[in-house]
Design a protein around this motif. Structure first.
Motif, short mmCIF file in Angstrom:
data_model
loop_
_atom_site.label_atom_id
_atom_site.label_comp_id
_atom_site.label_asym_id
_atom_site.label_seq_id
_atom_site.Cartn_x
_atom_site.Cartn_y
_atom_site.Cartn_z
N LYS A 221 -26.91 -5.02 -16.62
CA LYS A 221 -25.73 -4.78 -17.09
C LYS A 221 -25.12 -6.03 -17.20
O LYS A 221 -25.01 -6.37 -15.61
N LYS A 222 -25.17 -6.86 -18.59
CA LYS A 222 -24.39 -8.66 -17.83
C LYS A 222 -22.56 -8.19 -17.77
O LYS A 222 -22.85 -7.38 -19.09
N GLU A 223 -21.72 -8.97 -17.30
CA GLU A 223 -20.29 -8.59 -17.75
C GLU A 223 -20.38 -9.32 -18.38
O GLU A 223 -20.65 -10.46 -17.86
N LYS B 24 -17.74 -12.58 -19.05
CA LYS B 24 -17.52 -13.66 -18.80
C LYS B 24 -15.97 -13.46 -18.14
O LYS B 24 -15.18 -13.48 -18.83
#
Length: 86
Positions: free
Chosen positions: A2-4, A6
């Motif tokens: 998963k991308k967190e 910013k």
């Protein structure tokens, strides 16, 4: 994976806030100069300002007197037939 999202940090927010304040200050300066320029060049506009917002016109006259300009207030009031308070 998963991308967190910013994260914005304090410096980023501070920089954005400072830029926004500078832009608003600039816009306020341009608007103030535009109002002064129009009042300085048009007796009819000064009459409108006198009709709708006399404190703004009195501030204009006060600044003009402090800078030692011509007696604009006297000429305006004589032409408009308004009794002067001084």
């Amino acid at each position: 994976m998963k991308k967190e999202p910013k994260r914005t940090n304090f410096r980023s927010l501070l920089g954005t806030g400072i830029k926004a304040v500078l832009v608003l200050e600039g816009l306020g300066l341009v608007a103030t100069y535009g109002l002064w320029n129009r009042m300085n060049n048009s007796q009819d506009f000064r009459l409108k300002v006198y009709t709708y917002c006399p404190p703004v016109l009195e501030s204009y006259y006060l600044i003009g007197e402090m800078l030692g300009s011509l007696p604009t207030k006297k000429h305006d009031y004589d032409k408009w037939g308004v009794a002067r308070d001084k």
